[in-house]
Structure formats: C-alpha cells, structure tokens
Design a protein around this motif. Sequence first.
Motif, PDB file in Angstrom:
ATOM      1  N   LEU A  98      75.339  -1.009  85.280  1.00 33.31           N
ATOM      2  CA  LEU A  98      75.691  -1.727  84.057  1.00 33.31           C
ATOM      3  C   LEU A  98      76.468  -0.855  83.078  1.00 33.31           C
ATOM      4  N   ILE A  99      76.209   0.445  83.090  1.00 37.11           N
ATOM      5  CA  ILE A  99      76.955   1.377  82.242  1.00 37.11           C
ATOM      6  C   ILE A  99      77.385   2.566  83.081  1.00 37.11           C
ATOM      7  N   GLU A 100      78.680   2.789  83.138  1.00 44.57           N
ATOM      8  CA  GLU A 100      79.247   3.938  83.847  1.00 44.57           C
ATOM      9  C   GLU A 100      80.020   4.790  82.831  1.00 44.57           C
ATOM     10  N   PRO A 101      79.508   5.972  82.496  1.00 49.43           N
ATOM     11  CA  PRO A 101      80.206   6.815  81.523  1.00 49.43           C
ATOM     12  C   PRO A 101      81.615   7.166  81.987  1.00 49.43           C
ATOM     13  N   PHE A 102      82.545   7.302  81.035  1.00 44.50           N
ATOM     14  CA  PHE A 102      83.926   7.652  81.363  1.00 44.50           C
ATOM     15  C   PHE A 102      83.996   9.054  81.968  1.00 44.50           C
ATOM     16  N   THR A 103      83.262   9.996  81.378  1.00 39.56           N
ATOM     17  CA  THR A 103      83.258  11.379  81.877  1.00 39.56           C
ATOM     18  C   THR A 103      82.282  11.487  83.040  1.00 39.56           C
ATOM     19  N   LYS A 104      82.782  11.920  84.175  1.00 41.75           N
ATOM     20  CA  LYS A 104      81.942  12.021  85.363  1.00 41.75           C
ATOM     21  C   LYS A 104      81.111  13.303  85.309  1.00 41.75           C
ATOM     22  N   ARG A 105      79.853  13.211  85.681  1.00 39.55           N
ATOM     23  CA  ARG A 105      78.994  14.382  85.812  1.00 39.55           C
ATOM     24  C   ARG A 105      77.909  14.072  86.826  1.00 39.55           C
ATOM     25  N   ASN A 106      77.372  15.113  87.422  1.00 41.02           N
ATOM     26  CA  ASN A 106      76.329  14.906  88.409  1.00 41.02           C
ATOM     27  C   ASN A 106      75.039  14.417  87.759  1.00 41.02           C
ATOM     28  N   ILE A 107      74.287  13.654  88.518  1.00 41.86           N
ATOM     29  CA  ILE A 107      73.006  13.134  88.051  1.00 41.86           C
ATOM     30  C   ILE A 107      71.911  14.121  88.441  1.00 41.86           C
ATOM     31  N   ASN A 108      71.279  14.704  87.438  1.00 44.61           N
ATOM     32  CA  ASN A 108      70.194  15.657  87.664  1.00 44.61           C
ATOM     33  C   ASN A 108      68.835  15.114  87.225  1.00 44.61           C
ATOM     34  N   LYS A 109      68.848  14.255  86.196  1.00 41.94           N
ATOM     35  CA  LYS A 109      67.596  13.724  85.671  1.00 41.94           C
ATOM     36  C   LYS A 109      67.685  12.200  85.588  1.00 41.94           C
ATOM     37  N   ILE A 110      66.751  11.537  86.273  1.00 42.44           N
ATOM     38  CA  ILE A 110      66.708  10.079  86.317  1.00 42.44           C
ATOM     39  C   ILE A 110      65.410   9.612  85.678  1.00 42.44           C
ATOM     40  N   GLU A 168      63.116   8.322  74.423  1.00 42.56           N
ATOM     41  CA  GLU A 168      62.489   9.182  75.418  1.00 42.56           C
ATOM     42  C   GLU A 168      63.523   9.735  76.394  1.00 42.56           C
ATOM     43  N   ALA A 169      64.447   8.885  76.824  1.00 42.02           N
ATOM     44  CA  ALA A 169      65.508   9.332  77.741  1.00 42.02           C
ATOM     45  C   ALA A 169      66.345  10.432  77.107  1.00 42.02           C
ATOM     46  N   MET A 170      66.632  10.301  75.826  1.00 36.76           N
ATOM     47  CA  MET A 170      67.382  11.327  75.112  1.00 36.76           C
ATOM     48  C   MET A 170      66.594  12.626  75.059  1.00 36.76           C
ATOM     49  N   ALA A 171      65.304  12.528  74.751  1.00 39.71           N
ATOM     50  CA  ALA A 171      64.460  13.718  74.661  1.00 39.71           C
ATOM     51  C   ALA A 171      64.344  14.424  76.010  1.00 39.71           C
ATOM     52  N   ARG A 172      64.385  13.660  77.083  1.00 38.26           N
ATOM     53  CA  ARG A 172      64.287  14.228  78.429  1.00 38.26           C
ATOM     54  C   ARG A 172      65.644  14.684  78.969  1.00 38.26           C
ATOM     55  N   SER A 173      66.712  14.461  78.213  1.00 35.60           N
ATOM     56  CA  SER A 173      68.082  14.779  78.656  1.00 35.60           C
ATOM     57  C   SER A 173      68.421  14.063  79.954  1.00 35.60           C
ATOM     58  N   SER A 174      68.045  12.797  80.035  1.00 36.84           N
ATOM     59  CA  SER A 174      68.304  12.014  81.238  1.00 36.84           C
ATOM     60  C   SER A 174      69.797  11.768  81.417  1.00 36.84           C
ATOM     61  N   ASP A 175      70.252  11.851  82.662  1.00 40.62           N
ATOM     62  CA  ASP A 175      71.637  11.533  82.999  1.00 40.62           C
ATOM     63  C   ASP A 175      71.789  10.081  83.420  1.00 40.62           C
ATOM     64  N   MET A 176      70.666   9.480  83.836  1.00 41.00           N
ATOM     65  CA  MET A 176      70.711   8.122  84.364  1.00 41.00           C
ATOM     66  C   MET A 176      69.383   7.435  84.084  1.00 41.00           C
ATOM     67  N   LYS A 193      66.731  13.434  99.045  1.00 47.47           N
ATOM     68  CA  LYS A 193      66.155  14.722  99.432  1.00 47.47           C
ATOM     69  C   LYS A 193      67.197  15.770  99.789  1.00 47.47           C
ATOM     70  N   ASP A 194      68.393  15.352 100.151  1.00 46.44           N
ATOM     71  CA  ASP A 194      69.443  16.312 100.526  1.00 46.44           C
ATOM     72  C   ASP A 194      70.190  16.865  99.318  1.00 46.44           C
ATOM     73  N   TYR A 195      69.805  16.418  98.128  1.00 51.20           N
ATOM     74  CA  TYR A 195      70.485  16.878  96.916  1.00 51.20           C
ATOM     75  C   TYR A 195      69.508  17.694  96.073  1.00 51.20           C
ATOM     76  N   GLN A 196      69.974  18.872  95.649  1.00 53.50           N
ATOM     77  CA  GLN A 196      69.079  19.804  94.987  1.00 53.50           C
ATOM     78  C   GLN A 196      68.825  19.441  93.528  1.00 53.50           C
ATOM     79  N   GLY A 197      67.595  19.727  93.105  1.00 50.94           N
ATOM     80  CA  GLY A 197      67.275  19.752  91.690  1.00 50.94           C
ATOM     81  C   GLY A 197      67.280  18.436  90.950  1.00 50.94           C
ATOM     82  N   ILE A 198      67.122  17.301  91.650  1.00 47.87           N
ATOM     83  CA  ILE A 198      67.090  16.017  90.950  1.00 47.87           C
ATOM     84  C   ILE A 198      65.658  15.721  90.515  1.00 47.87           C
ATOM     85  N   GLN A 199      65.483  15.533  89.221  1.00 47.89           N
ATOM     86  CA  GLN A 199      64.172  15.244  88.647  1.00 47.89           C
ATOM     87  C   GLN A 199      64.080  13.753  88.353  1.00 47.89           C
TER      88      GLN A 199
END
Length: 305
Positions: free
Chosen positions: A67-79, A92-100, A285-291
């Motif tokens: 529903l929302i795709e940011p213009f600037t691309k970045r990897n997803i680390n925190k969901i 809460e998402a802001m406090a957790r620095s969520s990417d998605m 599981k094949d991607y590192q460091g996703i919280q």
Amino acid sequence: MFNLYKSGGSICNVNRTTSIISTTSSSTAVSPFVRKMAGAALNVVVEKLNEFAPENLAEKWDNVGLLIEPFTKRNINKILLTNDLTENVMSEAMARSSDMIISYHPPIFAPLKRITQKSWKERIVSICLENKIALYSPHTCWDAVTNGVNDWLAASLPLASAQPVMENLSNPSIGAGRLCVIQGEITLGAAVDRIKAYTKLKDLKLAVAVNRNLESPIRTFAVCAGSGTSVLKGVKADLYITGEMFHHDVLDANHQNIHVILLNHSNSERGYLPIFREILRSMLKDYQGIQIDISEQDADPLQTY
C-alpha cells in the motif's frame, strides 16, 4: 586476514572482520568473499509474502498488497507485525525504527483524496512516506490460505477435519471460513474453556442455542475470523466461532440450534501474528539480520469493564 580451509572442494568456516584484504603491496584488493548486506530488498519481502498468500486470493472488495512504497529504496531490516495500524502502533513503529509494517487490516481502504494532518489515517500515511516506511496488508488473503488466520482459529478445538466454508473456485482446499468436525466429542462448556485458553482471552460472548445448555455436545463447528455474518450464514454446524455477527443473525442461528461464540473482531485474528512471525522468519532465513517484531500497542478497541 581470512582464515580459510577447504572441505569437499568448497571453502567454509570463513572468519572475517573486514571485507578488505591487506597485501604487501601499496594497493588493497577487494575480497572475493564480500559480506552479505543486511536485510532484504522490499520487492523480495513482497515476493515472499505473495508466495505464502497470493494477492489474487483476496476478496474483490478488499484492498491488499503493498500500500505504501517509499520513493527511496532501502533494505528491509526491521518488520513490525500488527493487526491494526493505529496511531499508537505507528508511534511504536517509529520508536522501533521499523522499515516495514505488515498490517493485517488495510489502513488505506476507502480512497484518500488528500494527505494532510486532519485525519488519523492521513497522518499515518504521511509519517510512513516521510520516514520511508513501507506498508503491506494481506487481510483476506491470509483468511483464505492454508495455515492462515482461519486455520489458526479452527485449531482452537480438537480437529478431525476442516474444509473451507466458501471454496476458492480454482483451488477448493482454500477459501473463506472453515467448517470443522470435532475429534471425539466435547461439551459446549468445555469448548468455551478451550477457546479462551487458546486465544488467551479472559472473556468472550456466548449465545447458547434455544433449548440447549453448557452440557450440550459439540460435534461440528464453523469459524470465520473477523466478521462472520455473511460467511457463516446458513452453514450447518453445532457452533459458530467468529469475531462479530449482527444481532438478528445470532438470534437466527440460536433458533436453528447453533451456539454462537463472539470474540470481538480483531481478537479473532490477532493471535495469528506469532504464528505468522515464524512463517516469515523461515521464508527470510537466507537474509541476514532481519528483525520481526509483533506490536505491543495493537489491541482490540472494545474492552470489557
């Protein structure tokens, strides 16, 4: 320096603290063993979500997917997983620095004509855009799919078998709701106790069928996460389990010797999030460091006092 050894022709047990190898020459060489970048691209996460529950499983009236795709691309680390994306969950998402954020219910449903600060949904959209937070909603895709929300709810009682109430035309093993056969036999009172323990709810609403009581046997039941009014209407079972139903539909069910349990709309869905977190972890599981976190601010708006 890299500490390498070969086993069976392949290099393994690479112990490294940097991706640059120092040499005796004045130049530096880039290691062939480049460290994996943390996280996964947004399109990769969306692809995985669609592998589990394709967007074409959604009801025609629904609004699912990215529903929302940011213009600037970045990897997803925190969901962050949530049942409803409220302003408290957004904070809460802001406090957790969520990417998605993956919100089961779509925060954008009715069309938005402007993005201002006048309504809470517009504010949520503007915060996501400003902070480059992607937003995805699966809603009725998760209801229909195998191992989705309705299968989670159906597992609240001992199952001998389960099948969709409304079968998907291309795949009859998936679809809306579940019609279930109990393994063995339990009483209505025992079913209530099991459902409360399974969903971790302190209370629920029970409408006992006419001329029945808590000792009445339950052999079949039907579930529909969320609102079961349309999906469960006319379904033959001893018990309905759903989030909410219209008053007169509850009365009609009771007069057809069907008990009705109402959990409140989102309480019939939210308990699935821990299950899906493990599914998503496995898919990524094949991607590192996703919280992957589950919102602590997400809650049903209706409380019993």
